[in-house]
Design a protein around this motif. Structure first.
Motif, PDB file in Angstrom:
ATOM      1  N   TYR A   1       7.984  -6.378   2.526  1.00 53.71           N
ATOM      2  CA  TYR A   1       6.725  -6.960   2.052  1.00 53.71           C
ATOM      3  C   TYR A   1       5.853  -7.378   3.237  1.00 53.71           C
ATOM      4  O   TYR A   1       4.631  -7.180   3.239  1.00 53.71           O
ATOM      5  CB  TYR A   1       6.986  -8.167   1.147  1.00 53.71           C
TER       6      TYR A   1
ATOM      7  N   ALA B   1      -2.700 -10.005  -1.798  1.00 52.43           N
ATOM      8  CA  ALA B   1      -1.297 -10.411  -1.839  1.00 52.43           C
ATOM      9  C   ALA B   1      -0.990 -11.179  -3.124  1.00 52.43           C
ATOM     10  O   ALA B   1       0.035 -10.940  -3.778  1.00 52.43           O
ATOM     11  CB  ALA B   1      -0.960 -11.259  -0.614  1.00 52.43           C
TER      12      ALA B   1
ATOM     13  N   GLY C   1       1.732   0.342   2.139  1.00 51.02           N
ATOM     14  CA  GLY C   1       2.452  -0.777   1.547  1.00 51.02           C
ATOM     15  C   GLY C   1       3.434  -0.301   0.488  1.00 51.02           C
ATOM     16  O   GLY C   1       4.559  -0.816   0.384  1.00 51.02           O
TER      17      GLY C   1
ATOM     18  N   VAL D   1      -0.927  -8.684  -6.000  1.00 55.65           N
ATOM     19  CA  VAL D   1       0.295  -7.864  -6.016  1.00 55.65           C
ATOM     20  C   VAL D   1       1.466  -8.656  -6.600  1.00 55.65           C
ATOM     21  O   VAL D   1       2.176  -8.170  -7.497  1.00 55.65           O
ATOM     22  CB  VAL D   1       0.644  -7.376  -4.597  1.00 55.65           C
ATOM     23  N   VAL D   2       1.690  -9.848  -6.089  1.00 56.03           N
ATOM     24  CA  VAL D   2       2.865 -10.627  -6.485  1.00 56.03           C
ATOM     25  C   VAL D   2       2.761 -11.083  -7.946  1.00 56.03           C
ATOM     26  O   VAL D   2       3.694 -10.885  -8.742  1.00 56.03           O
ATOM     27  CB  VAL D   2       3.056 -11.834  -5.551  1.00 56.03           C
TER      28      VAL D   2
ATOM     29  N   GLY E   1       7.556  -0.634   0.345  1.00 58.14           N
ATOM     30  CA  GLY E   1       8.229  -1.121  -0.853  1.00 58.14           C
ATOM     31  C   GLY E   1       9.352  -0.203  -1.303  1.00 58.14           C
ATOM     32  O   GLY E   1      10.428  -0.659  -1.704  1.00 58.14           O
TER      33      GLY E   1
ATOM     34  N   TYR F   1      14.174  -6.931   1.932  1.00 56.58           N
ATOM     35  CA  TYR F   1      13.070  -6.736   0.995  1.00 56.58           C
ATOM     36  C   TYR F   1      11.868  -7.590   1.392  1.00 56.58           C
ATOM     37  O   TYR F   1      10.719  -7.153   1.293  1.00 56.58           O
ATOM     38  CB  TYR F   1      13.519  -7.073  -0.432  1.00 56.58           C
ATOM     39  N   GLY F   2      12.143  -8.805   1.865  1.00 59.68           N
ATOM     40  CA  GLY F   2      11.048  -9.649   2.349  1.00 59.68           C
ATOM     41  C   GLY F   2      10.382  -9.061   3.572  1.00 59.68           C
ATOM     42  O   GLY F   2       9.160  -9.143   3.732  1.00 59.68           O
TER      43      GLY F   2
ATOM     44  N   ALA G   1       4.358  -4.374   4.697  1.00 59.46           N
ATOM     45  CA  ALA G   1       3.323  -3.849   3.803  1.00 59.46           C
ATOM     46  C   ALA G   1       2.002  -4.583   4.006  1.00 59.46           C
ATOM     47  O   ALA G   1       0.944  -3.956   4.156  1.00 59.46           O
ATOM     48  CB  ALA G   1       3.782  -3.976   2.351  1.00 59.46           C
ATOM     49  N   PHE G   2       2.055  -5.910   4.033  1.00 57.32           N
ATOM     50  CA  PHE G   2       0.822  -6.677   4.208  1.00 57.32           C
ATOM     51  C   PHE G   2       0.271  -6.517   5.624  1.00 57.32           C
ATOM     52  O   PHE G   2      -0.950  -6.497   5.827  1.00 57.32           O
ATOM     53  CB  PHE G   2       1.065  -8.153   3.893  1.00 57.32           C
TER      54      PHE G   2
END
Length: 274
Positions: free
Chosen positions: A26, A61, A134, A64-65, A138, A22-23, A29-30
């Protein structure tokens, strides 16, 4: 009937350091957002220079987070948050919301547009085409992690998810969303933005496209267990949150194309001589 590969959530272990899929999604995506933003910054009509892209991605970023986490708690777990305020900070328990992340990015872009002194909607038009890929990464992360699976189906493409306690054949709805909210939305918005458009039009097309694709995908996606359906026994929370996006997107496109016609026209040289 298919069976999910049941990926190990840890993609790479380096001693005590564990890198989760999952990381990595991300990170992809970035990285994709940075790459597309750098390409778009070379255009003559770009409101952002190459030197400003790094800060733009950083602001995005954080939006988003922070927005994604707050949105998840507010939109999907508000009552639990009222009982346990620290729920907001236990990010290791999971939980991110696209709609919250979108609000976070919009606020972050508002601050950044003010900082570099450019019109807000010119910046959102620049950002809109860099977002969908992105989202695609995800959704791949959701698929790998066996999150947000679909409703039961008897279709030949049905998939059994090992983490599903019922082990029912289900729609692989994460892949539907990967295709629609990611690949198709990127193709649509990027194609539309290739030529100069009225300010706000590209942002409006993004909102319309995402809302339509999300509303469609929700018919195959299993609703949240603790929420189920919000209206009429079939309308989900994701659909309700997407409806304002659709209406706002339509309004923005209409306004973007109608505004030049509504603006007062300056007198022509011939009129000035009369």
């Amino acid at each position: 009937m298919l069976t999910h590969p049941d990926f190990d959530p840890v993609a790479l272990s380096l001693g005590p350091l564990q890198v989760h899929w999952y990381g990595i999604m991300y990170l992809f995506a970035f990285a994709s957002a940075w790459f597309i933003a750098m390409r778009r910054s070379k255009r003559e009509d770009s409101p952002v220079t190459k030197a400003q892209v790094e800060n733009l991605i950083t602001y995005g970023a954080f939006g988003v987070v922070l927005g994604g986490r707050v949105g998840y708690v507010v939109f999907y777990n508000f009552e639990a948050w009222m009982r346990d305020p620290m729920l907001l900070f236990r990010i290791w328990e999971g939980g991110m919301s696209f709609h919250g992340g979108l609000i976070g990015v919009l606020l972050a872009m508002l601050f950044y547009a003010h900082r570099i002194h450019i019109p807000y909607f010119r910046l959102t038009d620049f950002v809109a085409p860099i977002v969908p890929l992105g989202l695609a990464f995800g959704r791949l992360g959701n698929f790998i992690g066996q999150e947000l699976w679909g409703r039961p189906t008897e279709g030949p493409w049905a998939m059994v998810f090992p983490k599903d306690p019922d082990l029912l054949p289900r729609h692989p709805s994460q892949l539907y969303q990967f295709a629609m909210e990611g690949v198709l939305l990127f193709s649509l918005v990027y194609w539309f933005s290739r030529k100069p458009r009225p300010t706000g039009a590209v942002s409006g097309v993004f909102l319309i496209g995402y809302a339509c694709f999300r509303i469609i995908a929700e018919f195959a996606r299993e609703p949240d267990q603790h929420i189920q359906f919000d209206l009429y026994g079939w309308v989900t929370r994701g659909q309700l949150l997407s409806l304002p996006m659709l209406l706002l997107g339509v309004a923005m496109v209409i306004y973007a194309y109608a505004l030049p016609k509504l603006a007062p026209q300056s007198d022509s040289p011939e009129q000035k001589k009369i």
